[in-house]
Scaffold this motif. Structure first.
Motif, mmCIF file in Angstrom:
data_model
loop_
_atom_site.group_PDB
_atom_site.id
_atom_site.type_symbol
_atom_site.label_atom_id
_atom_site.label_comp_id
_atom_site.label_asym_id
_atom_site.label_seq_id
_atom_site.Cartn_x
_atom_site.Cartn_y
_atom_site.Cartn_z
ATOM 1 N N ASN A 131 0.919 -1.137 -0.114
ATOM 2 C CA ASN A 131 0.026 -0.094 0.099
ATOM 3 C C ASN A 131 0.955 1.133 -0.237
ATOM 4 O O ASN A 131 1.140 1.738 1.093
ATOM 5 C CB ASN A 131 -1.110 -0.100 1.236
ATOM 6 N N CYS A 132 1.200 1.588 -1.246
ATOM 7 C CA CYS A 132 2.182 2.749 -1.298
ATOM 8 C C CYS A 132 2.119 3.233 -2.862
ATOM 9 O O CYS A 132 1.678 2.807 -3.575
ATOM 10 C CB CYS A 132 3.624 2.367 -1.196
ATOM 11 N N THR A 133 2.674 4.586 -2.881
ATOM 12 C CA THR A 133 2.860 5.021 -4.329
ATOM 13 C C THR A 133 4.306 5.005 -4.666
ATOM 14 O O THR A 133 5.252 5.173 -3.983
ATOM 15 C CB THR A 133 2.311 6.616 -3.916
ATOM 16 N N LYS B 145 6.465 5.425 -1.271
ATOM 17 C CA LYS B 145 6.209 6.225 -0.208
ATOM 18 C C LYS B 145 4.696 5.572 0.650
ATOM 19 O O LYS B 145 3.921 5.587 -0.204
ATOM 20 C CB LYS B 145 5.372 7.677 -0.613
ATOM 21 N N PHE B 146 4.877 5.098 1.910
ATOM 22 C CA PHE B 146 3.830 4.608 2.638
ATOM 23 C C PHE B 146 3.291 5.837 3.524
ATOM 24 O O PHE B 146 3.736 6.858 3.495
ATOM 25 C CB PHE B 146 4.458 3.543 3.352
ATOM 26 N N GLU B 147 2.215 5.330 4.332
ATOM 27 C CA GLU B 147 1.711 6.359 4.963
ATOM 28 C C GLU B 147 2.830 6.835 6.023
ATOM 29 O O GLU B 147 2.563 8.171 6.129
ATOM 30 C CB GLU B 147 0.405 5.778 5.826
ATOM 31 N N ASP B 148 3.297 6.144 6.646
ATOM 32 C CA ASP B 148 4.382 6.500 7.885
ATOM 33 C C ASP B 148 5.781 6.702 7.573
ATOM 34 O O ASP B 148 6.399 7.096 8.467
ATOM 35 C CB ASP B 148 3.956 5.797 9.188
ATOM 36 N N THR C 249 9.091 6.413 4.076
ATOM 37 C CA THR C 249 9.424 6.325 2.675
ATOM 38 C C THR C 249 10.477 5.373 2.663
ATOM 39 O O THR C 249 11.464 5.721 3.515
ATOM 40 C CB THR C 249 9.770 7.868 2.200
#
Length: 122
Positions: free
Chosen positions: A71-73, A93-96, A98
């Motif tokens: 789940n990342c860009t 890039k993850f929520e919390d 990179t």
């Protein structure tokens, strides 16, 4: 049962190989994992204690992740490129946090292989 055939993934260009590497590392793609990594592949993880993983450890871990999508860009930047060599920066890039992965690809015969990966986290 069906005989597992060795998937033939097109690694004829550095771009194809990089695209496949991103699919393997982020989208759980397991076809052609063996083909993708050079025989002398090495992965380094820059943490407080720098870790190093061999080709067999990395291949095994990616095969285990089959079908798992992170789940990342993802963004990729080509840092350097020649006829037989490419260095790319893959940023996840993850929520919390990179993860930055500096990937070295080299031409081996007619195929491109990933020969080195250096990961760091922020």
């Amino acid at each position: 049962g069906a005989k597992a055939t060795k998937a033939n993934v097109n690694l004829s260009t550095a771009d194809f190989a990089l695209e496949h590497y991103v699919a393997v590392t982020t989208a759980g793609e397991s076809a052609g994992v063996e083909q993708l990594f050079a025989a002398d592949f090495n992965q380094k993880i820059q943490t407080t204690n720098a870790l190093s993983n061999s080709r067999s450890e990395v291949v095994k871990s990616f095969k285990k992740q089959k079908g798992e999508k992170l789940n990342c860009t993802v963004s990729t930047d080509i840092l350097e490129e020649s006829a037989d060599y490419m260095i790319a920066k893959v940023t996840l890039k993850f929520e919390d946090f990179t993860k930055t992965d500096l990937v070295t690809l080299e031409r081996v015969g007619n195929d491109w292989k990933v020969s080195k990966s250096i990961n760091s986290y922020k």
